[in-house]
Each structure stands twice: as structure tokens, then as C-alpha cells.
Design a protein around this motif. Structure first.
Motif, PDB file in Angstrom:
ATOM      1  N   PRO A   1       0.795  -1.237   0.000  1.00 12.81           N
ATOM      2  CA  PRO A   1       0.000   0.000   0.000  1.00 12.81           C
ATOM      3  C   PRO A   1       0.823   1.280   0.000  1.00 12.81           C
ATOM      4  CG  PRO A   1      -1.006  -1.608   1.461  1.00 12.81           C
ATOM      5  CD  PRO A   1       0.339  -2.171   1.039  1.00 12.81           C
ATOM      6  N   ASP A   2       1.869   1.345   0.825  1.00 16.36           N
ATOM      7  CA  ASP A   2       2.696   2.554   0.861  1.00 16.36           C
ATOM      8  C   ASP A   2       3.423   2.753  -0.466  1.00 16.36           C
ATOM      9  OD1 ASP A   2       1.921   3.108   3.438  1.00 16.36           O
ATOM     10  OD2 ASP A   2       3.653   2.106   4.353  1.00 16.36           O
ATOM     11  N   TYR A   3       3.946   1.672  -1.021  1.00 14.09           N
ATOM     12  CA  TYR A   3       4.661   1.748  -2.295  1.00 14.09           C
ATOM     13  C   TYR A   3       3.713   2.195  -3.409  1.00 14.09           C
ATOM     14  CZ  TYR A   3       6.923   0.319  -6.594  1.00 14.09           C
ATOM     15  OH  TYR A   3       7.437   0.313  -7.865  1.00 14.09           O
ATOM     16  N   LEU A   4       2.537   1.579  -3.473  1.00 14.55           N
ATOM     17  CA  LEU A   4       1.576   1.914  -4.527  1.00 14.55           C
ATOM     18  C   LEU A   4       1.181   3.378  -4.461  1.00 14.55           C
ATOM     19  CD1 LEU A   4      -0.681  -1.246  -4.326  1.00 14.55           C
ATOM     20  CD2 LEU A   4       0.773  -0.595  -6.256  1.00 14.55           C
TER      21      LEU A   4
ATOM     22  N   HIS B   1       2.796   4.953  -7.629  1.00 15.22           N
ATOM     23  CA  HIS B   1       1.778   4.883  -8.682  1.00 15.22           C
ATOM     24  C   HIS B   1       0.505   5.663  -8.362  1.00 15.22           C
ATOM     25  CE1 HIS B   1       3.923   1.961 -11.133  1.00 15.22           C
ATOM     26  NE2 HIS B   1       4.260   1.344 -10.020  1.00 15.22           N
ATOM     27  N   GLY B   2       0.423   6.268  -7.183  1.00 17.78           N
ATOM     28  CA  GLY B   2      -0.783   6.995  -6.807  1.00 17.78           C
ATOM     29  C   GLY B   2      -1.998   6.088  -6.761  1.00 17.78           C
ATOM     30  N   ALA B   3      -1.789   4.849  -6.328  1.00 13.98           N
ATOM     31  CA  ALA B   3      -2.866   3.852  -6.303  1.00 13.98           C
ATOM     32  C   ALA B   3      -2.925   3.209  -4.927  1.00 13.98           C
ATOM     33  CB  ALA B   3      -2.626   2.790  -7.374  1.00 13.98           C
ATOM     34  N   ASP B   4      -3.952   2.416  -4.720  1.00 19.19           N
ATOM     35  CA  ASP B   4      -4.084   1.666  -3.483  1.00 19.19           C
ATOM     36  C   ASP B   4      -4.182   0.178  -3.825  1.00 19.19           C
ATOM     37  OD1 ASP B   4      -6.631   1.411  -4.562  1.00 19.19           O
ATOM     38  OD2 ASP B   4      -7.637   2.467  -2.947  1.00 19.19           O
TER      39      ASP B   4
ATOM     40  N   GLN C   1      -6.720  -1.820  -3.881  1.00 19.37           N
ATOM     41  CA  GLN C   1      -7.816  -2.122  -4.806  1.00 19.37           C
ATOM     42  C   GLN C   1      -7.452  -1.712  -6.232  1.00 19.37           C
ATOM     43  OE1 GLN C   1     -10.637  -3.977  -4.126  1.00 19.37           O
ATOM     44  NE2 GLN C   1     -10.689  -3.978  -6.361  1.00 19.37           N
ATOM     45  N   GLY C   2      -6.741  -0.610  -6.388  1.00 18.95           N
ATOM     46  CA  GLY C   2      -6.277  -0.206  -7.718  1.00 18.95           C
ATOM     47  C   GLY C   2      -5.343  -1.234  -8.326  1.00 18.95           C
ATOM     48  N   LEU C   3      -4.476  -1.821  -7.485  1.00 18.00           N
ATOM     49  CA  LEU C   3      -3.585  -2.888  -7.957  1.00 18.00           C
ATOM     50  C   LEU C   3      -4.392  -4.105  -8.375  1.00 18.00           C
ATOM     51  CD1 LEU C   3      -0.810  -4.188  -8.413  1.00 18.00           C
ATOM     52  CD2 LEU C   3      -0.803  -4.789  -5.962  1.00 18.00           C
ATOM     53  N   ILE C   4      -5.379  -4.471  -7.579  1.00 17.47           N
ATOM     54  CA  ILE C   4      -6.221  -5.623  -7.911  1.00 17.47           C
ATOM     55  C   ILE C   4      -6.943  -5.371  -9.234  1.00 17.47           C
ATOM     56  CG2 ILE C   4      -8.283  -6.928  -7.227  1.00 17.47           C
ATOM     57  CD1 ILE C   4      -7.300  -6.527  -4.276  1.00 17.47           C
ATOM     58  N   ASP C   5      -7.476  -4.174  -9.414  1.00 21.50           N
ATOM     59  CA  ASP C   5      -8.170  -3.846 -10.665  1.00 21.50           C
ATOM     60  C   ASP C   5      -7.223  -3.950 -11.864  1.00 21.50           C
ATOM     61  OD1 ASP C   5     -10.425  -3.360  -9.115  1.00 21.50           O
ATOM     62  OD2 ASP C   5     -10.210  -1.171  -9.199  1.00 21.50           O
ATOM     63  N   ALA C   6      -6.013  -3.409 -11.716  1.00 17.95           N
ATOM     64  CA  ALA C   6      -5.030  -3.490 -12.811  1.00 17.95           C
ATOM     65  C   ALA C   6      -4.649  -4.933 -13.087  1.00 17.95           C
ATOM     66  CB  ALA C   6      -3.786  -2.663 -12.464  1.00 17.95           C
TER      67      ALA C   6
END
Length: 164
Positions: free
Chosen positions: A97-100, A104-107, A109-114
Motif C-alpha cells: 500500500p505505501d509503495y503503490l 503509482h498513486g494507487a491503493d 484495490q487499484g492494484l487488484i483492478d489493474a
């Protein structure tokens, strides 16, 4: 030699768009932070999907080993479980979460969506995709059948949320 009972390697068409590359890059970057083997396998192969050629008519072909697809699905399951609060899985991906957010300005859930968009591309199994790859492999040039096959693939990707 094919192992009996093993899934075959897949011929995968990859889009060439900024959005696809952003998804693949974020997924690969995030997976590379988790040190276990399935995550590293997934990270390395998803990274191979990133291109600098962003013309939508330029789809690329990748041979995706079955073990790679299995590794990517394993990572997806772990992320889903971590997002649901599974402590064991959350521990495995605690740094993400901190890295994203920072890179990447994501969380999560954003990673899961991608990742789900990446999996939609990796898992696409349409007769049209096989026809298109056959045209490419045989060097048949441009034809209405090849264009129709590509249009079917692009439509399937768009339905899955993949920008191409």
C-alpha cells in the motif's frame, strides 16, 4: 514434450496502449516487492508485456508458459484475501500500500483492478485471437478476416475494461 495433465502454454495477444502499459508496469513493480517465487515469476513475465510502442493497431504476441499464468492467479488470490483482511495474506503484502501510493498513486484495490485487466488479457481465449495469430505467423498480410479477428479481440478487451 508436453507433460500429461499439465496446462499448455498459451499464445497471448498483448495490447499496445499507454493504459495497458501503465497497468502492466504497476502490477510488475508491485509484485517484484514480494520476495516469494510465484510473485517473482509473475513480476518478471508481466514486465515482459510492457512496451514503448503505443499504436493500437500493433498488438504483440507472447508465448505465456502455463506456470506463469498460475503464478499470476496465485498473486491475484493473495491480493483479494489481503484486501478482505486475511492477516496471513496482509502480512505477505504489507509493503504494497505505501509503495503503490508513493510510486503509482494507487491503493491495493487499484492494484487488484489493474491485475484483473492483465489477467483478462492473459486469459483471453477466443477463436478470433487464434485466427489473428495464424495470420501473423503465416505472414498473410492484411485481409478482411484478419481485421475482423482483431476487431473481435479489441472488443473483448474493452468489455474486460482493458483500454487498447
Amino acid at each position: 514434450m508436453k507433460r500429461s495433465g499439465a496446462a499448455p502454454d498459451r499464445t497471448v495477444l498483448l495490447p499496445s496502449s499507454f493504459a495497458w502499459n501503465a497497468d502492466a508496469r504497476m502490477v510488475s513493480d508491485a509484485m517484484s516487492l514480494v520476495p516469494t517465487l510465484p510473485w517473482q515469476i509473475a513480476a518478471d513475465h508481466v514486465n515482459d508485456c510492457v512496451t514503448t510502442d503505443h499504436r493500437p493497431e500493433n498488438v504483440r504476441v507472447l508465448i505465456l508458459p502455463a506456470y506463469v499464468l498460475d503464478a499470476v492467479w496465485t498473486c491475484h488470490a493473495a491480493l483479494i484475501q489481503a484486501a478482505a483482511g486475511d492477516d496471513d495474506r496482509a502480512h505477505q503484502v504489507r509493503v504494497l500500500p505505501d509503495y503503490l501510493d508513493a510510486v503509482h498513486g494507487a491503493d491495493l484495490q487499484g492494484l487488484i483492478d489493474a491485475l484483473e485487466r492483465v489477467l483478462a488479457v492473459f486469459s483471453l481465449d477466443l477463436p478470433a485471437a487464434r485466427r489473428f495469430v495464424s495470420h501473423l505467423a503465416l505472414g498473410l498480410g492484411t485481409s478482411p478476416e484478419k481485421r475482423a479477428a482483431l476487431d473481435e479481440v479489441l472488443t473483448a478487451w474493452q468489455r474486460a475494461g482493458v483500454t487498447c
